[in-house]
Scaffold this motif. Structure first.
Motif, PDB file in Angstrom:
ATOM      1  N   GLY A 165       0.808  -1.208   0.000  1.00 53.62           N
ATOM      2  CA  GLY A 165       0.000   0.000   0.000  1.00 53.62           C
ATOM      3  C   GLY A 165       0.842   1.258   0.000  1.00 53.62           C
ATOM      4  N   HIS A 212      -5.673  -4.327   1.407  1.00 56.44           N
ATOM      5  CA  HIS A 212      -6.791  -3.445   1.075  1.00 56.44           C
ATOM      6  C   HIS A 212      -7.912  -3.494   2.106  1.00 56.44           C
ATOM      7  N   ASP A 226      -7.982  -2.850   8.675  1.00 58.73           N
ATOM      8  CA  ASP A 226      -7.730  -1.590   9.371  1.00 58.73           C
ATOM      9  C   ASP A 226      -6.471  -1.767  10.205  1.00 58.73           C
ATOM     10  N   THR A 271      -2.824   0.477  12.044  1.00 55.07           N
ATOM     11  CA  THR A 271      -1.993   1.665  12.198  1.00 55.07           C
ATOM     12  C   THR A 271      -0.685   1.223  12.843  1.00 55.07           C
ATOM     13  N   THR A 295      -1.418   4.753   8.585  1.00 58.27           N
ATOM     14  CA  THR A 295      -2.755   4.437   9.085  1.00 58.27           C
ATOM     15  C   THR A 295      -3.613   4.073   7.883  1.00 58.27           C
ATOM     16  N   HIS A 296      -4.303   2.961   7.988  1.00 58.80           N
ATOM     17  CA  HIS A 296      -5.123   2.521   6.863  1.00 58.80           C
ATOM     18  C   HIS A 296      -6.457   2.004   7.396  1.00 58.80           C
ATOM     19  N   GLU A 329     -11.219   3.048   0.751  1.00 58.81           N
ATOM     20  CA  GLU A 329     -10.030   2.949   1.596  1.00 58.81           C
ATOM     21  C   GLU A 329      -9.454   4.340   1.861  1.00 58.81           C
ATOM     22  N   TYR A 330      -8.967   4.550   3.076  1.00 60.27           N
ATOM     23  CA  TYR A 330      -8.260   5.784   3.411  1.00 60.27           C
ATOM     24  C   TYR A 330      -6.889   5.405   3.954  1.00 60.27           C
ATOM     25  N   GLU A 331      -5.915   6.160   3.555  1.00 62.54           N
ATOM     26  CA  GLU A 331      -4.573   5.809   3.998  1.00 62.54           C
ATOM     27  C   GLU A 331      -3.730   7.068   4.152  1.00 62.54           C
ATOM     28  N   HIS A 371      -6.675   8.036  -1.267  1.00 68.16           N
ATOM     29  CA  HIS A 371      -8.073   7.633  -1.142  1.00 68.16           C
ATOM     30  C   HIS A 371      -8.646   7.466  -2.535  1.00 68.16           C
TER      31      HIS A 371
END
Lengths: 164, 327
Positions: free
Chosen positions: A149, B38, B41, B43, B60-61, B68-70, B85
């Motif tokens: 990621g 993916h 969650d 961090t 942090t994901h 998805e936010y990262e 995002h």
């Protein structure tokens, strides 16, 4: 051939072997190209900043511009040694020196050497930020982004602070 | 004697089976990693080491209804931050967050497709390398050794429970580390701080639902999924690299659109960028290296050609040498 160049750069060749190799490199275009490529790779391995392709060519040109120094020679010395061999050896020494310096000492210790290095590959902010754009455009398509990621973006995060 | 030969043959078959089984299980682990990266969650703090440097960052994901936010932020040195995002990427620059890349509306680069996995299988030898402890978790170590020296060896440590990648290393053929990531601290699941989303300077993130995307105008470069055939080819890509896409895209700081051709062997991608040479004196030819990524650029055929990839320096230079225009 490539193995020999690599060995020569690492100082692992005997004197007469190196002479033969340098002579070959001086005469054959292909040899010179390999020689330059190996130095380029060596430079990148030792120094992560932007590297010019033709570093050794530049060193060679600079050496040609250097005034000729007439030093007394040992009597009975072999005068048949051609000037070409000498200048090739000198450029080898110069390149070796730069690589060695970047490995061995911090720039603080020898400010004038550091300046010389800057002359050889000037820090180019624009190039760096441009490279960053390519990295960014590439990253989203790299399988590594799928595996770790955003962590793969750390390459660019680091980069921003240096380039700008 | 005959029995012995039969037995020998049997042993060979079993050994081949065992290898095929091990390879399959390595590939299965990779699938798990791509899925977990993916869907989970988490961090944590990770260390990135390349060349002679070490950098510490926090990641942090999490996944919400909007996707998805990262967030990745550096913990040492000046403030650096990347937020991702929904195919969009922002970076902290000049005291504000700037959108730097966008694949909005385009399906994200697919998670390890079956075709990619088969590419991996044919270009790398896969080995399970035991259980190790990373950041306090048990991790399965997996090694992918390339079958030639044109690519790097990859080693992964995968959390046995969640499938998250805890550590990843890129090695040369002499087993020297080119770069590595490793978590030093990691929280999987549980309560993860999302308050930064609401406080964020990025309107797309504050809306949080992910439905308002279309209405926000942005001057950032937008990648259109327009696949093209530019006529540019790399005549001798290393075996196993398949063309993934070819497109024309706007790029930051470029006036003219740039052609990007992407190849992948499953682990490493190589991009070739081609743009008209605008005679910019600053476009010095050269090789640039950052961790596992090497960049080589040079003007040829009246164009500035740039090869970028997670492959050894010699490989990007060879690929560069083989770039030609057909037609």
């Amino acid at each position: 051939m490539n193995m020999e160049i690599s060995a020569l750069m690492d100082g692992e060749l005997l004197e007469d072997e190196s002479e033969k190799l340098l002579d070959h490199i001086g005469r054959v275009d292909e040899g010179r190209k390999d020689w330059e490529m190996y130095h380029l790779i060596g430079d990148v391995l030792h120094q992560p900043d932007h590297i010019h392709c033709d570093l050794s060519a530049k060193v060679r040109v600079r050496l040609q511009d250097e005034p000729v120094v007439f030093a007394p020679r040992k009597r009975g010395g072999n005068h048949k040694f051609s000037a070409v061999a000498l200048s090739a050896a000198a450029s080898l020494a110069a390149v070796g020196m730069v690589v060695w310096m970047s490995q061995q000492i911090g720039s603080e210790a020898f400010p004038q050497m550091a300046m010389q290095q800057n002359l050889l590959h000037p820090a180019n902010v624009k190039i760096q930020s441009k490279s960053n754009d390519y990295l960014m455009a590439h990253q989203e398509f790299s399988p590594s982004t799928d595996m770790n990621g955003g962590a793969s973006y750390i390459r660019m995060v680091n980069y921003e602070s240096e380039g700008r | 004697m005959r029995l012995l030969a039969l037995l020998g043959g049997l042993v060979l078959v079993v050994a081949a089976d065992a290898y095929a089984g091990e390879k399959q299980s390595c590939l299965d682990w990779l699938k798990t990693v791509a899925f977990a990266a993916h869907q989970t969650d988490y961090t944590g703090v990770f260390i990135y080491q390349y060349d002679n440097r070490v950098e510490t960052s926090r990641i942090t994901h999490f996944v919400e209804a909007g996707g998805e936010y990262e967030k990745v932020e550096s913990l040492d040195g000046p403030k650096r931050e990347i937020v991702r995002h929904h195919g969009q990427v922002w970076s902290y620059h000049n005291h504000k967050m700037v959108e730097i890349d966008s694949h909005k509306g385009q399906s994200k680069f697919p998670s390890l497709l079956p075709s990619q996995l088969s590419l991996l299988g044919s270009n790398y030898q896969a080995k399970l390398a035991g259980i190790e402890r990373i950041a306090g978790y048990d991790a399965q170590a997996i090694v992918f050794q390339p079958k030639d020296s044109l690519r790097y060896t990859r080693k992964f440590w995968v959390h046995t429970d969640s499938g998250l990648l805890l550590k990843a290393a890129v090695l040369t053929d002499k087993n020297q580390v080119v770069e590595q990531y490793a978590f030093s601290q990691l929280q999987i699941g549980g309560k993860i701080d999302r308050s930064w989303l609401m406080k964020s300077a990025i309107p797309e993130l504050r809306s949080k639902s992910g439905h308002h995307h279309g209405s926000i105008s942005s001057s950032s470069p937008r990648v259109h999924a327009g696949t093209i055939n530019s006529g540019w080819v790399a005549a001798s890509m290393p075996v196993g690299f398949k063309k993934i896409m070819e497109m024309q895209r706007p790029m930051h700081g470029n006036h003219a659109p740039v052609i990007q051709i992407v190849f992948s062997d499953g682990f490493s991608a190589v991009s070739i960028f081609i743009e008209p040479d605008d005679g910019d004196e600053d476009d010095v030819e050269g090789l640039y290296s950052r961790g596992a990524v090497n960049i080589f650029h040079k003007v040829a055929y009246g164009h500035l050609i740039t090869v970028v990839g997670e492959v050894p320096p010699l490989t990007v230079m060879r690929i560069f040498d083989s770039v030609r225009h057909n037609g």
